[in-house]
Motif scaffolding. Sequence first.
Motif, mmCIF file in Angstrom:
data_model
loop_
_atom_site.group_PDB
_atom_site.id
_atom_site.type_symbol
_atom_site.label_atom_id
_atom_site.label_comp_id
_atom_site.label_asym_id
_atom_site.label_seq_id
_atom_site.Cartn_x
_atom_site.Cartn_y
_atom_site.Cartn_z
ATOM 1 N N ALA A 389 0.039 -5.853 -8.462
ATOM 2 C CA ALA A 389 -0.221 -6.692 -7.293
ATOM 3 C C ALA A 389 -0.380 -5.845 -6.041
ATOM 4 O O ALA A 389 0.217 -4.764 -5.906
ATOM 5 C CB ALA A 389 0.908 -7.702 -7.108
ATOM 6 N N LEU A 390 -1.183 -6.378 -5.146
ATOM 7 C CA LEU A 390 -1.397 -5.781 -3.828
ATOM 8 C C LEU A 390 -0.932 -6.782 -2.782
ATOM 9 O O LEU A 390 -1.329 -7.946 -2.797
ATOM 10 C CB LEU A 390 -2.884 -5.474 -3.627
ATOM 11 N N ASP A 391 -0.078 -6.323 -1.865
ATOM 12 C CA ASP A 391 0.448 -7.174 -0.802
ATOM 13 C C ASP A 391 0.166 -6.488 0.527
ATOM 14 O O ASP A 391 0.732 -5.427 0.814
ATOM 15 C CB ASP A 391 1.945 -7.400 -0.997
ATOM 16 N N SER A 392 -0.728 -7.072 1.330
ATOM 17 C CA SER A 392 -1.143 -6.444 2.590
ATOM 18 C C SER A 392 -0.902 -7.392 3.752
ATOM 19 O O SER A 392 -1.017 -8.611 3.605
ATOM 20 C CB SER A 392 -2.630 -6.064 2.546
ATOM 21 N N ARG A 393 -0.599 -6.789 4.896
ATOM 22 C CA ARG A 393 -0.427 -7.602 6.087
ATOM 23 C C ARG A 393 -0.834 -6.819 7.324
ATOM 24 O O ARG A 393 -0.700 -5.591 7.379
ATOM 25 C CB ARG A 393 1.013 -8.103 6.215
#
Length: 691
Positions: A389-393
């Motif tokens: 998973a990729l979690d970007s903010r």
Amino acid sequence: MKTLKPLIILFFLLLVLASNAQDMQDGFTYLETGQYAQAETFFDTILKQYPKNKTARLCYGRAVGLNGDAKKANTIFTKLLNDYPIDFEVKLNYGESLLWNSQFNDAKTYYKDLITENPKSFPALLGYANTLSNLKEYEDAIIYVDKALKVLPRNPNALISKKYIYLGYAYQNQQAQKYGEAETLLTKNIELFGEDKETLMNLGNLYLITNDLDFANGIYNRIAENPAYQLEALNGLALVSHLKGKNKKALQLSNDAYVLINSNTSKIVSQQTTERYVQALIWSKKYKPAARLIDTLITQYPDENWVLALRATLNIYKSNFKDSLEDYNRILFNDSTSFDGNLGKANALKALGYYDDAYNSAENTLKFHDNQKDALKFITILNTKFTPALDSRASNTFDNGDNQAFSFNSNVTYPLTTKLKLLGSYNYRNTNNTITNNKANSNDLSLGLSYQLLNNVIFNGTTGLTAANTESTDYTQLLTDVSFNIKPFKLQTLDIGYKRQIESFNADLLDRELVQNNYFANYNLSTNFNLGWFTQYMYTSQNDGNSRNLLFTSLYYNLLAKPSLKVGLNYQYITFADQVPTIYFSPETFQAGEIFLNLIKDENTAKPKAWFYELTAATGLQYIEDGKSQSTYRIQGKFGFKFSERCMANIFGIQSNIASATAAGFTFTEIGLRFKWRLFDGSVFREKVIK
């Protein structure tokens, strides 16, 4: 006299035949009324006197088969068929004996020949329809049961067969997740047979599976219109209420059903109603009365799987996962194919951290219960945990000290096994002060891994570099984050670790190359009575010679489960060895207390194409050293949409005037956008069980 003699002989023969027929009438009555043991004994006696009597042999074979000895019945009809190879009645009985012995493929071929021989034979047509139904060839089964009904319209046996063919066909479609087709078949059954309880129960269950809870509620209310089925209806209505999150109503409905159990209630319905009542007590967290009733049931039914499953469920809800696992193992010892045993064991193993075993147990469920929706859902949820998973903010921050910042952060997790994950993180931050025009930026890159050392101990470690560019200097520093996540006892978690970081809140602090070494411990305690307690202690040493102690504790109470609603009290206490207020917020002592309300619809439990949210509102007081109290507030929230199981996005924001919220002690605001994407449909290291 010679002409009378043949007539006298004929008269006596007819008298004997009439006497034999009268003698067998009692046996025929036994067969017709379902008294098969008496019929078997009766015709066995007849055959001792008349061993060649074909009618007695046929009736004896039927009595034996219907009394449960299918193999012996088939032998009897095989001998009859050898003696009367062209007798159609004998052939029909032989064909039925194949059905009794579950020799459905042989029966299919045999009945096809019988229909060719006599296309209008009602028993042959109905036998063939039943054979096709047992082979799950429902479309052809419907054709032939309709042909049988053309021969004998409204025949009760054919109508019963037709009802069960439709029920079987609907269930087959349901298992294949062709829910529309299943609904059509069940609705057709109701048109044909009226408010049939079995059909309505199947339709209600279908609506439960498709989560059409209002439709399910309507079906169970229809069932309740017949007083004879009130308990079954109340059991269904209680389950619907639970699935709607109305556990108090579920308990009320289930209690209404439970008190109606009496000596006239069938054993099956009594068991189902008792089971639902215990479940409703558990759903409502009435653990003590549930435990007392389960103890009573264990005494009455010491090794019954349904009672063991209730005790296992209670222990799951109370987080006694080891005790629950013991009961699920006992269930599987009694019946290795048990749905409750296999899937319940999977849930217990997952909760204990034995993920490979949990996968195996869930997949074992599917071996015995093909395409079962709950088992597939369990595997999907477990796959989510082990999917890369990729979690970007990205966010903008500004405060009343004229500091502004833009930051972008991206984290990647890539599980290689259920125990080992690769971790990666990149962070960019650009900050400036609009008054001094001081600017700085930093780029952080870290790599690491997460490894499950024991079922209740996980190690997380990353290391990397930060590169900072400021007005006066450029530098590179080491970043480290090492921690252990431990579950020492049930409902408790403990995190201990060390984190090395650069203070990057604003340009001035980045310019000072302030290295922080944080040593921390987090402890969380949950309970079975909705109360929770979280505590954090952190000691920080800095390369400017200063040090900090931070204590934060939160006591909260869960008011609602869906959506989650908490109310609680927070308290924090901070001390610094040295006070350098012109550089960063560093009081000798700082205390703050607040009361908060937290509302959450969790993104992890939200369904695809659904909204999720979180809102926290808090207010309190803070004390900086010996100064007067100051009122504080904190508003924090997020609002997002789950596009699919793989993709979701949300906006988030926070505004607070709590001095400890920033390194500079200012009121600040942050607004941002977050995007999370699971890179694949499932884990990369396991064979796909579902598409």
